[in-house]
Design an enzyme around this catalytic site. Structure first.
Site, short mmCIF file in Angstrom:
data_model
loop_
_atom_site.label_atom_id
_atom_site.label_comp_id
_atom_site.label_asym_id
_atom_site.label_seq_id
_atom_site.Cartn_x
_atom_site.Cartn_y
_atom_site.Cartn_z
N MET A 266 0.84 -1.20 0.00
CA MET A 266 0.00 0.00 0.00
C MET A 266 0.88 1.25 0.00
O MET A 266 1.71 1.43 0.89
CB MET A 266 -0.89 0.02 1.24
N GLY B 37 -0.54 4.44 -0.39
CA GLY B 37 -1.34 5.62 -0.06
C GLY B 37 -1.90 6.27 -1.30
O GLY B 37 -2.52 7.33 -1.24
N ASP C 6 -4.01 3.57 -6.95
CA ASP C 6 -3.82 2.26 -7.59
C ASP C 6 -3.72 1.13 -6.57
O ASP C 6 -4.42 0.11 -6.69
CB ASP C 6 -2.57 2.27 -8.48
N MET D 71 5.36 0.56 2.95
CA MET D 71 6.82 0.53 2.99
C MET D 71 7.39 1.94 3.12
O MET D 71 7.00 2.83 2.36
CB MET D 71 7.37 -0.06 1.69
N CYS E 201 14.67 0.00 -7.30
CA CYS E 201 13.84 -0.13 -6.10
C CYS E 201 12.93 -1.35 -6.20
O CYS E 201 12.79 -2.12 -5.25
CB CYS E 201 13.02 1.14 -5.87
N CYS F 77 10.97 10.15 -5.66
CA CYS F 77 10.40 10.63 -4.41
C CYS F 77 11.39 11.41 -3.57
O CYS F 77 11.10 12.49 -3.08
CB CYS F 77 9.87 9.45 -3.59
#
Length: 417
Positions: free
Chosen positions: A11, A13, A16, A36, A101, A222
């Site tokens: 999840m 947030g 999707d 995560m 990642c 990010c």
């Protein structure tokens, strides 16, 4: 894979992964949501909205009445993704942290956590991708009688799981999944495989997930957020000033703070120039970054590259490639760029040469060459060597022509007087 009951859903947030968890619940699975944390936002003044994302993921799990967990991979991300990223930048390459990642964190550490720690039968993500298992209904909840052969596992021949593009080709994320392992793919579900983004938003709206619908689509890296990339990377790498050199006449027309702050194809900030210049090459031994005028300069176009050892999703290279050492398929090195026909040649060390049907702008060492056959994503390899640019080839042809003309002039006898 057997009877699937318990699925752990990653999840983020976002809309999707929220809809992915909802669809799994509707299909009757026992679902656990896990958020995560991969980057320590405290170091970066809260640029990544990690806390908000975690809260949003928790709200979705609450509304679905499913368990919620948080797990931190900050240390693993630093050592296995970010430190490799910095080393690639120092070598003059431009890496892809999203692919790394997925390979090292989501489909390795998180996969093991879901299966081994939480005891899941499978994990799921909100990626837009499809596997051959979902086509074969492996994930359907059907009980099968156990085999009685004691040694079945030792001699069992299992077909490799294949990965295909999602129904929504614009959102398809197989590009970012092209380095994940066969073991992880075998135990992964992609609930959004057959859906379009618009339909996913519609499901979210009907489910009352308004807090995730309002959020912007996550774009870019990010941990960099809205900041200037040069400022960010100079927090981690020592400045190595050098010259911006005009490719066409060798003149120094500016300076830079480090070749790793620039990537091929980007506009170079040079004062006092009447036309824009773009980065076309780097020399990390001298620190020179070569620039050329116009965004479509021939020095930016190439049609050949070599990768490191290629990662095939099915582990083994396609039979056609093994048999003939050559195969026709399609290529991209940027997500959503049009797929380009290419010819692939397999090398003895597992690397591949890729020859494109037409030259492409700003092929970049460090990026991943991702290959497709039909709608199947075959895998990817990191680009480590480029073929000559159109500019170099043109210069070569001109030199050959000039040399041939000179030779012809020398051989032509002078007329008798």
């Amino acid at each position: 894979m057997g009877f699937i009951r318990h699925v752990v859903c990653a999840m983020s947030g976002g809309v999707d992964s929220s809809v992915a968890a909802l669809l799994l619940k509707r299909r009757g699975y026992s679902v656990t949501g896990v958020f995560m944390k991969n980057w320590d936002s405290l170091d970066e003044s809260g640029v990544c909205n990690t806390e908000t994302d975690c809260e949003d993921a928790y709200k979705v799990c609450q509304s679905l009445d499913i368990p919620f967990h948080q797990v931190s991979y900050i240390k693993e991300y630093w050592h296995e993704v970010f430190s490799k990223l910095l080393k690639d930048y120092e070598k003059g390459r431009t890496p892809n942290p999203d692919i790394l990642c997925n390979k090292h964190i989501k489909f390795n550490h998180f996969h093991k956590y879901a299966i081994d720690t939480l005891g899941a039968d499978a994990m799921a993500t909100g990626h837009y991708a499809r596997t051959s298992q979902e086509d074969d209904e492996v994930f359907e909840q059907k009980t099968t009688a156990p085999q009685t052969n004691l040694f079945r596992d030792r001699f069992e021949i299992r077909n490799p799981v294949r990965m295909y593009q999602a129904a929504d080709l614009f959102k398809d994320q197989t590009f970012f999944l092209s380095q994940i392992s066969q073991d992880a793919l075998r135990q992964t579900m992609f609930p959004l495989a057959g859906l379009t983004k618009d339909f996913v938003k519609k499901i979210a709206a009907e489910a009352g997930f308004h807090h995730v619908l309002k959020k912007k689509e996550s774009m870019g890296i990010c941990f960099i957020g809205e900041r200037n990339f040069e400022s960010f990377i100079l927090e981690y790498l020592e400045p190595k000033p050098g010259n911006l050199v005009s490719l066409e006449d060798g003149a120094v027309i500016g300076t830079h703070k480090g070749w790793f702050t620039m990537t091929l194809g980007q506009r170079a900030k040079i004062g006092g120039q009447r036309e824009p210049f773009f980065v076309v090459d780097k020399d990390i031994t001298t620190g020179d970054v070569f620039v050329a005028p116009t965004t479509n300069h021939p020095a930016l176009f190439r049609d050949m590259m070599r990768t490191d050892r290629f990662h095939w999703v099915t582990v083994e290279p396609p039979a056609e490639l093994v048999k003939t050492q050559m195969m026709e398929c399609r290529f991209r090195f940027i997500h959503q760029m049009p797929l380009i026909p290419c010819t692939v040649t397999l090398n003895m060390n597992g690397s591949v040469w890729i020859s494109l049907s037409r030259p492409v702008r700003a092929l970049t060492p460090g990026q991943f060459a991702v290959l497709y056959k039909g709608d199947e994503c075959l895998g990817s390899g990191k680009i480590i060597q480029l073929g000559p640019s159109e500019f170099t080839l043109k210069q070569g042809r001109e030199r050959l022509l000039a040399a041939a003309q000179q030779q012809q002039e020398q051989q032509t006898p002078e007329p008798a007087s």
